[in-house]
Design a protein around this motif. Structure first.
Motif: not given
Length: 428
Positions: A199-215
């Motif tokens: 999520i930090q890496g996506l955030n640095a690239h201006d990508i802001f997901p609505n959801w994260i799925a986990l195992n």
């Protein structure tokens, strides 16, 4: 129940449908919306989860829509790559799902917001990334309004880099889900470190997901053990991600008790929960327990309830076909594709009882387990407030781009301690 006025519905219909939906269905009265608005509605209510119903057959979709209408709840209809991609085992797929949902909404007068989600769009290697550059746009051309870019099959650095590489092919207005850790039950559990990295890496690239799925301890398909979702692990990871304003997506709900799913709603930041195998089995007429897990007879076979679900002769044909293919109970999902036309050709009363069985189950889940009732007006309020099909990004950039170049991503990933679990096919 908070009713939706005709005036508000008409206004939301005029401004809330994304451009691809407007182009495909210019005269439609179905409110197909971005997944962003679904997430917003659940957050507005609080401790509320939207069901993402995997539409493995058309009766499942019909029943889920009727249930959501009764509950005055928003809904996601989805299909995963294994179910509805280029090599699918279902007749419902990424390219016809929106048309099916739009048609059913208009037929039945459905007036709740519905998102069309491409779930588990799996990326396992560089070839998949190349294919995705044309396949993802084709899916949005066909009416998808939300997507899960799932590169969790790959190491952490490649998961992040694949998500960054494919983001330009996802419209800014679309709902977005990301994933860390394949769904493998108690094996290869996701960690806070892995989730933050992604999520930090996506955030640095201006990508802001609505959801994260986990195992987080659950499995796809039929849950045979009592392991199930690890609520505490989920809550811990979600808490670590609070600065990035991301919600949770819960996969593999089939087989988890209603009490455990209520805890996920109350104790975590989950706003989306996938339900797939349970709805398939319920539509067929297989006997299930109160949370949708199939009940087996003494010989380990599915128990069909006479007079419910598919016609008895069709069920016999399905069993014979599965036996001829050497399929065990976990393979019965593969019956969807060869039998869709057979299911649709049954008498109206049989098709209706299939849908009604799904409706009864979904309604109970929405109202009594997921706390999703009366979320439809909240989504419409959000649409009217934005005055657009796109409410804008969910978060803002707080990470430094220079710290998340490709070289630095690869280097950072080397420091992550995790256990991905065994290799193998864990898709459903």
């Amino acid at each position: 129940m908070a009713d939706i006025s005709s005036k508000d519905f008409d206004r939301a219909l005029a401004v809330g449908r994304p451009p691809n939906i407007q182009t495909l269905f210019p005269n439609s009265r179905a409110l197909l919306v971005s997944g962003k608005y679904i997430d917003m509605a659940m957050l507005a209510k609080g401790n509320s989860i939207c069901m993402a119903a995997n539409g493995r057959n058309q009766m499942v979709i019909r029943g889920a829509l009727r249930a959501a209408q009764r509950a005055n709840a928003v809904l996601i209809i989805e299909i995963a790559k294994s179910e509805g991609g280029a090599n699918a085992y279902c007749a419902v797929n990424y390219w016809n799902m929106a048309r099916i949902v739009d048609s059913l909404c208009n037929e039945m007068g459905i007036r709740i917001p519905v998102a069309i989600h491409a779930d588990h769009y799996g990326i396992k290697n560089d070839k998949d990334i190349q294919t995705a550059r044309t396949e993802i746009p084709s899916m949005f051309d066909a009416g998808i309004t939300s997507i899960a870019i799932d590169a969790s099959h790959m190491p952490d650095d490649r998961n992040l880099l694949a998500s960054i590489a494919l983001n330009p092919y996802v419209p800014d207005w679309a709902g977005l889900e990301t994933e860390v850790g394949e769904i493998k039950g108690k094996l290869g559990l996701s960690t806070k470190e892995e989730a933050l990295f992604l999520i930090q890496g996506l955030n640095a690239h201006d990508i802001f997901p609505n959801w994260i799925a986990l195992n987080n301890g659950t499995t796809h398909g039929i849950e045979a053990s009592d392991q199930g979702i690890q609520v505490e692990l989920t809550a811990e990871i979600h808490a670590a991600l609070v600065p990035y304003n991301i919600s949770g997506a819960q996969h593999g709900t089939s087989g988890n008790s209603s009490d455990r799913l209520r805890r996920i709603a109350q104790e975590t930041r989950t706003t989306k929960a996938n339900v797939a195998t349970a709805l398939q089995m319920i539509s067929w007429g297989v006997e299930v327990n109160d949370y949708g897990n199939a009940i087996l007879d003494s010989e380990g076979r599915f128990k069909k309830v006479e007079g419910e679900g598919v016609a008895e002769e069709v069920w016999a044909q399905m069993q014979d076909y599965a036996q001829s293919q050497g399929w065990k109970k976990g393979d019965f999902k593969k019956l969807n594709l060869p039998f869709e036309s057979k299911l649709l050709s049954q008498p109206a009363e049989v098709r209706n009882r299939m849908a009604t069985r799904v409706e009864t189950f979904v309604y109970k889940m929405l109202v009594d387990v997921f706390n999703a009732s009366d979320t439809a007006p909240l989504a419409i309020d959000a649409i009217l407030k934005a005055g657009s099909h796109d409410p804008g990004p969910k978060a803002e950039r707080i990470e430094t781009p220079e710290a998340w170049t490709e070289a630095k991503i690869i280097e950072k990933a080397k420091a992550i301690t995790s256990n991905k679990g065994p290799a193998g096919d864990f898709e459903d």
